[in-house]
Design a protein around this motif. Sequence first.
Motif, short mmCIF file in Angstrom:
data_model
loop_
_atom_site.label_atom_id
_atom_site.label_comp_id
_atom_site.label_asym_id
_atom_site.label_seq_id
_atom_site.Cartn_x
_atom_site.Cartn_y
_atom_site.Cartn_z
N UNK A 1 9.95 14.59 8.57
CA UNK A 1 8.83 13.72 8.95
C UNK A 1 7.56 14.51 9.25
N UNK A 2 7.71 15.81 9.47
CA UNK A 2 6.55 16.64 9.83
C UNK A 2 5.83 17.23 8.62
N UNK A 3 6.38 17.01 7.42
CA UNK A 3 5.74 17.56 6.22
C UNK A 3 4.47 16.76 5.91
N UNK A 4 3.31 17.40 5.93
CA UNK A 4 2.04 16.67 5.84
C UNK A 4 1.71 16.11 4.47
N UNK A 5 2.27 16.71 3.40
CA UNK A 5 1.90 16.31 2.04
C UNK A 5 3.00 15.54 1.32
N UNK A 6 4.12 15.28 1.99
CA UNK A 6 5.27 14.68 1.32
C UNK A 6 4.96 13.25 0.87
N UNK A 7 4.99 13.04 -0.45
CA UNK A 7 4.66 11.75 -1.06
C UNK A 7 5.92 10.99 -1.46
N UNK A 8 6.93 11.72 -1.94
CA UNK A 8 8.17 11.10 -2.46
C UNK A 8 9.37 11.81 -1.86
N UNK A 9 10.31 11.03 -1.30
CA UNK A 9 11.53 11.60 -0.71
C UNK A 9 12.74 10.86 -1.27
N UNK A 10 13.68 11.62 -1.83
CA UNK A 10 14.88 11.05 -2.43
C UNK A 10 16.12 11.72 -1.87
N UNK A 11 17.13 10.92 -1.52
CA UNK A 11 18.45 11.41 -1.20
C UNK A 11 19.39 10.87 -2.27
N UNK A 12 20.13 11.77 -2.94
CA UNK A 12 20.98 11.31 -4.04
C UNK A 12 22.26 12.11 -4.14
N UNK A 13 23.23 11.51 -4.81
CA UNK A 13 24.46 12.22 -5.14
C UNK A 13 25.13 11.48 -6.28
N UNK A 14 25.41 12.18 -7.37
CA UNK A 14 25.92 11.51 -8.57
C UNK A 14 27.31 11.98 -8.98
N UNK A 15 27.92 12.88 -8.23
CA UNK A 15 29.20 13.43 -8.68
C UNK A 15 30.32 13.19 -7.67
N UNK A 16 30.21 12.12 -6.90
CA UNK A 16 31.22 11.86 -5.87
C UNK A 16 32.62 11.71 -6.45
#
Length: 337
Positions: free
Chosen positions: A201-216
């Motif tokens: 949350x402290x990153x000043x320039x972060x525009x896009x944030x993704x959490x992913x996992x495709x190999x469960x």
Amino acid sequence: MLLVKFLNLRRTDIKELPSKIGRLKHLETLDIRETNVRELPDSIVQLEKISDILGGNKHTRETLKLPQEIGKKPMKSLRILSGIEIVGGSSGMPDLHEYTGLKKLTIYKLNIQEKDPSFKTFVSSIEYLGGCSLKTLSIDDQASDLLNSLDSLTSPPKYLTGLELHGMLTKFPQWIQQLSDLSKLTLSMTVLRTDTIELLSKLPSLFSLTFSFSAAKEVPYFGDILHKNKSDSEGEIVVPDGGFEALKLLRFATPVLPLLIFSEKAMPVVGRLEMSFKVLEGVFGMDNLAGLQEVHLRVSDKAGKFTRSTLARLVKQARKSAKAPRVVVDEYYDGFK
């Protein structure tokens, strides 16, 4: 033909590149994405002006193997190297230290163990390139020890604007919070915890944030990791108030989306929320997202009754909220088995 600067073979049926490609002395861009080319010929190192090599397939994660010659004769004009695989062994991994002009490195398959002699060399090269011109780094690591060693870097890749870390990442690299220019970040679901979100949350320039996992389906203990993360976060993943000053896009793409709670003043400028899942434990506080305009939900056709009823309640609440963001729901086939 010898004067060609841009060669685009993307989505063609080509299976291999001829060794004569080394004669294209003026070639700057080679695009062989989504083809059947799986290995570059040794003559590729003869391309003195080559700046962009684009290979592999982003959707199927098929990769492009580098020739051994690329380690013996560095291609110092290279700026983009995308879709490659890197494996351990004395002959399987190029030394990237001399690729100081590299701006984008995308590795679709990484298989190198900590006991491998080339492990430290590769980690060192990532650290070194991060201090040069590297702007975008993407690593898909399903089988090696590298991701969880990234936290040990003594000097963070401070110039990064884009970072993707896919695979069994369980140790969040603390230096990420120092990347003031980072605008696009993708992390494995295996580090989704309340404390992780607080740091990001402290990153000043972060525009896009993704959490992913495709190999469960290949990782039987994926569920155990999510359970531990939830326990460490007191049973629920909480997005805290404040921070995320520039974040507009939030994504989750995972077999299991644990209980998620948005605090009263969480992510004030997020305009688009995307969630893709097979199991949904619940989402609360979506109406606290003051800038939310669109919600895209993708549910597996294998989803159970609990997930579908939870989804129905979520959609109903979103559409009845005062802000009433646009809600789109669709079903995908066999996404996560």
